[in-house]
Write a protein that holds these residues in place. Structure first.
Motif, PDB file in Angstrom:
ATOM      1  N   TYR A 159     -11.078 -35.410  12.325  1.00 11.40           N
ATOM      2  CA  TYR A 159     -12.148 -34.474  12.665  1.00 11.40           C
ATOM      3  C   TYR A 159     -11.530 -33.277  13.381  1.00 11.40           C
ATOM      4  O   TYR A 159     -11.154 -33.346  14.548  1.00 11.40           O
ATOM      5  N   VAL A 160     -11.396 -32.152  12.647  1.00 12.44           N
ATOM      6  CA  VAL A 160     -10.788 -30.931  13.180  1.00 12.44           C
ATOM      7  C   VAL A 160     -11.716 -29.763  12.870  1.00 12.44           C
ATOM      8  O   VAL A 160     -11.925 -29.423  11.699  1.00 12.44           O
ATOM      9  N   ARG A 161     -12.256 -29.149  13.895  1.00 12.78           N
ATOM     10  CA  ARG A 161     -13.239 -28.092  13.692  1.00 12.78           C
ATOM     11  C   ARG A 161     -12.627 -26.748  13.311  1.00 12.78           C
ATOM     12  O   ARG A 161     -13.285 -25.921  12.700  1.00 12.78           O
ATOM     13  N   GLY A 162     -11.397 -26.517  13.688  1.00 19.23           N
ATOM     14  CA  GLY A 162     -10.812 -25.198  13.471  1.00 19.23           C
ATOM     15  C   GLY A 162     -10.631 -24.475  14.796  1.00 19.23           C
ATOM     16  O   GLY A 162     -11.131 -24.903  15.834  1.00 19.23           O
ATOM     17  N   ASN A 163      -9.919 -23.363  14.736  1.00 19.25           N
ATOM     18  CA  ASN A 163      -9.562 -22.645  15.949  1.00 19.25           C
ATOM     19  C   ASN A 163     -10.579 -21.572  16.303  1.00 19.25           C
ATOM     20  O   ASN A 163     -11.087 -20.864  15.429  1.00 19.25           O
ATOM     21  N   ARG A 164     -10.860 -21.465  17.600  1.00 16.18           N
ATOM     22  CA  ARG A 164     -11.813 -20.466  18.096  1.00 16.18           C
ATOM     23  C   ARG A 164     -11.465 -19.061  17.587  1.00 16.18           C
ATOM     24  O   ARG A 164     -12.344 -18.290  17.181  1.00 16.18           O
ATOM     25  N   GLY A 165     -10.179 -18.730  17.590  1.00 13.39           N
ATOM     26  CA  GLY A 165      -9.758 -17.388  17.195  1.00 13.39           C
ATOM     27  C   GLY A 165     -10.141 -17.030  15.770  1.00 13.39           C
ATOM     28  O   GLY A 165     -10.442 -15.866  15.474  1.00 13.39           O
ATOM     29  N   ASP A 166     -10.125 -18.010  14.860  1.00 16.87           N
ATOM     30  CA  ASP A 166     -10.486 -17.734  13.463  1.00 16.87           C
ATOM     31  C   ASP A 166     -11.955 -17.327  13.352  1.00 16.87           C
ATOM     32  O   ASP A 166     -12.294 -16.348  12.665  1.00 16.87           O
ATOM     33  N   TYR A 167     -12.824 -18.078  14.018  1.00 13.93           N
ATOM     34  CA  TYR A 167     -14.251 -17.755  13.963  1.00 13.93           C
ATOM     35  C   TYR A 167     -14.522 -16.384  14.585  1.00 13.93           C
ATOM     36  O   TYR A 167     -15.294 -15.581  14.033  1.00 13.93           O
ATOM     37  N   ASP A 168     -13.876 -16.114  15.713  1.00 14.55           N
ATOM     38  CA  ASP A 168     -14.092 -14.826  16.383  1.00 14.55           C
ATOM     39  C   ASP A 168     -13.583 -13.673  15.534  1.00 14.55           C
ATOM     40  O   ASP A 168     -14.182 -12.593  15.511  1.00 14.55           O
ATOM     41  N   GLN A 169     -12.494 -13.887  14.803  1.00 14.37           N
ATOM     42  CA  GLN A 169     -11.984 -12.832  13.934  1.00 14.37           C
ATOM     43  C   GLN A 169     -12.947 -12.552  12.788  1.00 14.37           C
ATOM     44  O   GLN A 169     -13.152 -11.396  12.407  1.00 14.37           O
ATOM     45  N   TRP A 170     -13.541 -13.620  12.235  1.00 11.37           N
ATOM     46  CA  TRP A 170     -14.531 -13.406  11.174  1.00 11.37           C
ATOM     47  C   TRP A 170     -15.676 -12.541  11.690  1.00 11.37           C
ATOM     48  O   TRP A 170     -16.153 -11.639  10.996  1.00 11.37           O
ATOM     49  N   ALA A 171     -16.125 -12.825  12.908  1.00 17.21           N
ATOM     50  CA  ALA A 171     -17.220 -12.043  13.492  1.00 17.21           C
ATOM     51  C   ALA A 171     -16.793 -10.599  13.697  1.00 17.21           C
ATOM     52  O   ALA A 171     -17.569  -9.668  13.438  1.00 17.21           O
ATOM     53  N   GLN A 172     -15.558 -10.387  14.141  1.00 14.86           N
ATOM     54  CA  GLN A 172     -15.055  -9.027  14.351  1.00 14.86           C
ATOM     55  C   GLN A 172     -14.956  -8.258  13.042  1.00 14.86           C
ATOM     56  O   GLN A 172     -15.104  -7.028  13.013  1.00 14.86           O
ATOM     57  N   LEU A 173     -14.719  -8.977  11.955  1.00 19.11           N
ATOM     58  CA  LEU A 173     -14.622  -8.337  10.643  1.00 19.11           C
ATOM     59  C   LEU A 173     -15.995  -8.044  10.031  1.00 19.11           C
ATOM     60  O   LEU A 173     -16.076  -7.494   8.929  1.00 19.11           O
ATOM     61  N   GLY A 174     -17.054  -8.448  10.726  1.00 18.54           N
ATOM     62  CA  GLY A 174     -18.398  -8.121  10.247  1.00 18.54           C
ATOM     63  C   GLY A 174     -19.250  -9.302   9.852  1.00 18.54           C
ATOM     64  O   GLY A 174     -20.396  -9.119   9.423  1.00 18.54           O
ATOM     65  N   CYS A 175     -18.719 -10.529   9.967  1.00 19.11           N
ATOM     66  CA  CYS A 175     -19.503 -11.714   9.611  1.00 19.11           C
ATOM     67  C   CYS A 175     -20.373 -12.110  10.808  1.00 19.11           C
ATOM     68  O   CYS A 175     -20.001 -12.986  11.606  1.00 19.11           O
ATOM     69  N   LYS A 176     -21.494 -11.458  10.931  1.00 20.86           N
ATOM     70  CA  LYS A 176     -22.387 -11.688  12.062  1.00 20.86           C
ATOM     71  C   LYS A 176     -22.860 -13.147  12.080  1.00 20.86           C
ATOM     72  O   LYS A 176     -23.248 -13.705  11.067  1.00 20.86           O
ATOM     73  N   GLY A 177     -22.803 -13.745  13.270  1.00 19.57           N
ATOM     74  CA  GLY A 177     -23.246 -15.122  13.410  1.00 19.57           C
ATOM     75  C   GLY A 177     -22.160 -16.148  13.198  1.00 19.57           C
ATOM     76  O   GLY A 177     -22.425 -17.361  13.241  1.00 19.57           O
ATOM     77  N   TRP A 178     -20.904 -15.701  13.006  1.00 21.51           N
ATOM     78  CA  TRP A 178     -19.811 -16.630  12.731  1.00 21.51           C
ATOM     79  C   TRP A 178     -18.789 -16.701  13.849  1.00 21.51           C
ATOM     80  O   TRP A 178     -17.713 -17.277  13.665  1.00 21.51           O
ATOM     81  N   SER A 179     -19.071 -16.137  15.008  1.00 21.28           N
ATOM     82  CA  SER A 179     -18.146 -16.293  16.129  1.00 21.28           C
ATOM     83  C   SER A 179     -18.154 -17.746  16.599  1.00 21.28           C
ATOM     84  O   SER A 179     -19.063 -18.519  16.263  1.00 21.28           O
ATOM     85  N   TYR A 180     -17.159 -18.123  17.384  1.00 16.57           N
ATOM     86  CA  TYR A 180     -17.071 -19.503  17.860  1.00 16.57           C
ATOM     87  C   TYR A 180     -18.307 -19.887  18.666  1.00 16.57           C
ATOM     88  O   TYR A 180     -18.867 -20.971  18.483  1.00 16.57           O
ATOM     89  N   ASP A 181     -18.737 -18.989  19.542  1.00 23.36           N
ATOM     90  CA  ASP A 181     -19.919 -19.293  20.356  1.00 23.36           C
ATOM     91  C   ASP A 181     -21.177 -19.420  19.500  1.00 23.36           C
ATOM     92  O   ASP A 181     -22.111 -20.142  19.861  1.00 23.36           O
ATOM     93  N   ASP A 182     -21.192 -18.728  18.347  1.00 19.43           N
ATOM     94  CA  ASP A 182     -22.345 -18.821  17.444  1.00 19.43           C
ATOM     95  C   ASP A 182     -22.379 -20.156  16.701  1.00 19.43           C
ATOM     96  O   ASP A 182     -23.444 -20.745  16.503  1.00 19.43           O
ATOM     97  N   VAL A 183     -21.207 -20.640  16.265  1.00 21.74           N
ATOM     98  CA  VAL A 183     -21.185 -21.853  15.438  1.00 21.74           C
ATOM     99  C   VAL A 183     -21.106 -23.138  16.265  1.00 21.74           C
ATOM    100  O   VAL A 183     -21.455 -24.215  15.769  1.00 21.74           O
ATOM    101  N   LEU A 184     -20.660 -23.039  17.524  1.00 24.88           N
ATOM    102  CA  LEU A 184     -20.517 -24.232  18.352  1.00 24.88           C
ATOM    103  C   LEU A 184     -21.798 -25.069  18.442  1.00 24.88           C
ATOM    104  O   LEU A 184     -21.737 -26.305  18.319  1.00 24.88           O
ATOM    105  N   PRO A 185     -22.981 -24.463  18.646  1.00 20.40           N
ATOM    106  CA  PRO A 185     -24.199 -25.280  18.712  1.00 20.40           C
ATOM    107  C   PRO A 185     -24.451 -26.091  17.445  1.00 20.40           C
ATOM    108  O   PRO A 185     -25.013 -27.197  17.510  1.00 20.40           O
ATOM    109  N   PHE A 186     -24.023 -25.570  16.294  1.00 24.85           N
ATOM    110  CA  PHE A 186     -24.239 -26.295  15.035  1.00 24.85           C
ATOM    111  C   PHE A 186     -23.248 -27.451  14.884  1.00 24.85           C
ATOM    112  O   PHE A 186     -23.597 -28.503  14.333  1.00 24.85           O
ATOM    113  N   PHE A 187     -22.017 -27.253  15.365  1.00 31.62           N
ATOM    114  CA  PHE A 187     -21.072 -28.373  15.403  1.00 31.62           C
ATOM    115  C   PHE A 187     -21.638 -29.486  16.273  1.00 31.62           C
ATOM    116  O   PHE A 187     -21.594 -30.671  15.910  1.00 31.62           O
ATOM    117  N   ASN A 188     -22.154 -29.111  17.440  1.00 31.49           N
ATOM    118  CA  ASN A 188     -22.697 -30.111  18.360  1.00 31.49           C
ATOM    119  C   ASN A 188     -23.922 -30.806  17.774  1.00 31.49           C
ATOM    120  O   ASN A 188     -24.110 -32.013  17.948  1.00 31.49           O
TER     121      ASN A 188
END
Length: 303
Positions: free
Chosen positions: A102-131
């Protein structure tokens, strides 16, 4: 009689692929009783003991009944070695044949997606769904869930060699990390697995086991989707082969592709969505000229 439509079926939502994502999507959609949902899976049921028992995973992943066995292109940096790309061909998809880590991935990857314009994909955005998705054996916390359908357990086997490996890493200066899916990913420590009481807990077990009893969810196995049906710029259904019969499934609402990183772009390209030049080489009429679509898939010879 492949190519001649022999059966026409209708539903509200069509989910193509019953793997790690498709099983979840079909389960969640069918919670709304007023909608009918059809889940179309090219493989079969996940009832084999090689799938259910963790120690049998090597038998599952090496069996063509459960694995597509995609072959990657030769890698020039490794003496032209061509790797096998595993992809689950069974309900639960990769989560039914993988190593269960069980490996969720790195916080930096999600935050980079959000910075590139993928709204709602930052680590803080996806963490509640993992939980929300998990019930962790160690209980809930800011980074862990305790009420979700997917069971996440500690490794049941502790060996002297594993303990020595972790201890040596710490002595070498690597920080000890008891939960690499917690506050920090960096470090060395034991992993957790998608297992429940010693059994593999795939998305098929976590989501479909109960959902398949709902009258508004129809799980169709051994259904190989060949293309999305598009009318006036809108997806209206899919066409495929099941048990030697060509079947057309029409959707009153939506068609949702959950075939994975290779199968989803492949299906869209077979439907005429992709690079016009590449589609033309295979005699596929172009519906949408999308140069980047299917770029990864085009690099896999068997795709």
């Amino acid at each position: 009689m492949e190519g001649i439509v022999q059966d026409i079926r209708t539903t509200d939502f069509i989910v193509v692929g019953g793997g790690s994502s498709g099983a979840v999507v079909a389960s969640r959609l069918s919670e709304e009783k007023r909608f009918e949902v059809a889940l179309l899976e090219a493989g079969g049921w996940d009832s084999s003991p090689f799938i259910r028992i963790p120690a049998g995973s090597i038998k599952a992943i090496m069996n063509p009944e459960y694995n597509w066995f995609y072959q990657a292109e030769p890698d020039a940096s490794r003496n032209d070695r061509a790797d096998m790309w595993p992809a689950g061909k069974v309900l639960g998809g990769g989560s039914s044949i993988n190593g269960m880590m069980y490996v969720r991935g790195n916080r930096g990857d999600y935050d980079q997606w959000a910075q590139l314009g993928c709204k709602g994909w930052s680590y803080d955005d996806v963490l509640p769904f993992f939980n929300k998705a998990e019930t962790n054996e160690n209980g809930g916390s800011r980074f862990r869930g305790d009420k979700g359908p997917l069971r996440v357990s500690n490794a049941r086997l502790s060996t002297t060699l594993a303990d020595a490996f972790i201890a040596s890493g710490v002595r070498a200066g690597i920080p000890h990390n008891p939960d690499t899916n917690g506050a920090e990913q960096e470090g060395i420590g034991p992993c957790q697995a998608t297992q429940n009481k010693g059994w593999r807990h795939s998305t098929a077990r976590a989501y479909l086991a109960k959902a398949k009893r709902r009258s508004n969810l129809k799980v169709e196995t051994h259904f190989m989707v060949s293309r999305v049906l598009i009318e006036k710029g809108r997806a209206i259904g899919v066409e495929g082969v099941q048990n030697g019969r060509t079947v057309r499934y029409l959707a009153n609402k939506e068609v949702i592709l959950c075939g994975g990183a290779l199968s989803s772009p492949k299906i869209l390209m077979l439907s005429g969505i992709g690079p016009a030049k590449h589609l033309g080489e295979h005699g596929i009429p172009v519906v949408v000229d999308s140069r980047e679509w299917g770029k990864i898939c085009r690099n896999i010879p068997e795709c």
